[in-house]
Design a protein around this motif. Structure first.
Motif: not given
Length: 340
Positions: A80-85
């Motif tokens: 999961i790309d944490m930049r989007y979360e």
């Protein structure tokens, strides 16, 4: 002994050769494949997360559905790309999915990789703080996520709530005990692998990493894993670290196998560039008769260092064919390498 799971990118396209022509096809077949994988003895069902693409993007509904349909297989992401979360909302989603599965979630997160659109996280409403890069923002959000997973109260309660509150500060719900210890970090460099160890996360290392020495991919990856293990030991964590590596492995058992993957029998590492200026090394695929695969995989240093192997699958070929591939690996390759 190794844990062996599959890793699906979850592609779909209205292509005549695809079994996954729509998003619904991919989602429903992902559930069916996880159920079938558990039945043949596989240990894990993992899924990639990509935004703005005809691929899986919202993992928690899928993971929850798989958790409700299975009993023992590990379920997770890579990554999961944490930049989007939103880290707090993600704590709630992850807690719910983990409770539904009975504590089988193995959640892979990271700062992310190059995406389909420029700075896609901006469309989700996120901006790096002053002086931050987008990678810094991803790591900051990851640490916030880890902190809130502990289940310690931090929010001041309303003195006139709709429902009675327990005493003290409030935590996010639902809280799933133990989930904090089942978070993995997808590391593309030696430095981020060390950072993951220092922060008590397991390590996911895929078929791509930054080229830091010019050595073969599996050698660089093995060095990364050893640095991670040493950093974990130095940090003094009281639990054992886990490490997964991803590989594309195709036993050539049938004429269809040879037609689809025979060209990969001479695969080699490849060099490319990420974000235009970062030199990266991409690991080779493995395809061949089982005896040949056993000989070649025995030389892969990174697989030897890892306790978990994630097999990348061609999900577009459908559930039945992927079960065929996974079964062939379990029955004809894994025993010869001592994995089973």
């Amino acid at each position: 002994m190794k844990k062996i799971g599959f890793l699906s990118f979850g592609h779909w396209s209205n292509h005549p050769a695809y079994q996954t022509r729509t998003a619904a096809d991919t989602l429903l077949q992902s559930i069916d494949l996880a159920v079938a994988a558990e039945a043949i003895g596989l240990d894990g069902a993992y899924f990639r997360v990509h935004h703005f693409a005809a691929q899986l993007a919202s993992p928690f509904p899928l993971l929850s559905a798989i958790g409700a349909r299975t009993n023992k297989i590990e379920i997770g992401t890579g990554v999961i790309d944490m930049r989007y979360e939103n880290p707090l909302y993600m704590v709630e989603d992850a807690g719910a999915a983990d409770l539904i599965s009975g504590g089988r979630l193995q959640l892979g997160i990271s700062r992310g990789s190059p995406e389909q659109v420029i700075d896609g996280w901006r469309y989700f409403g996120y901006e790096p703080a002053e002086g931050e890069t987008d990678a810094d923002m991803g790591r900051r959000k990851a640490l916030q996520f880890l902190d809130k997973l502990r289940g310690v109260g931090f929010a001041k309660p309303n003195p006139n709530p709709m429902f009675p509150n327990p005493p003290g500060l409030l935590r996010l719900e639902p809280h799933s005990p133990g989930l904090r210890e089942r978070i993995w970090w997808g590391a593309g460099t030696n430095a981020t692998a060390i950072w993951a160890a220092e922060n008590g996360m397991h390590l996911q290392s895929s078929t791509l990493k930054m080229d830091e020495s010019g050595k073969p991919f599996h050698v660089q990856q093995a060095e990364q894993i050893r640095l991670y293990k040493q950093a974990w030991k130095t940090a003094g964590h009281q639990r054992e670290p886990r490490v997964s590596v991803s590989r594309s492995i195709f036993p050539l058992m049938t004429e269809q196998d040879r037609y689809l993957f025979g060209r990969d029998s001479n695969s080699v590492d490849k060099i490319g560039f990420l974000d235009s200026d970062q030199r990266a090394i991409f690991g080779r695929s493995y395809a061949g008769e089982p005896d040949q695969l056993i000989k070649e995989l025995a030389k892969d240093e990174a697989i030897q260092e890892a306790d978990t192997l994630l097999l990348t699958i061609p999900n577009t070929l459908g559930v039945e064919y992927n079960v065929h591939i996974l079964s062939a690996i379990l029955e004809h390759v894994a025993p010869g390498l001592g994995w089973r």
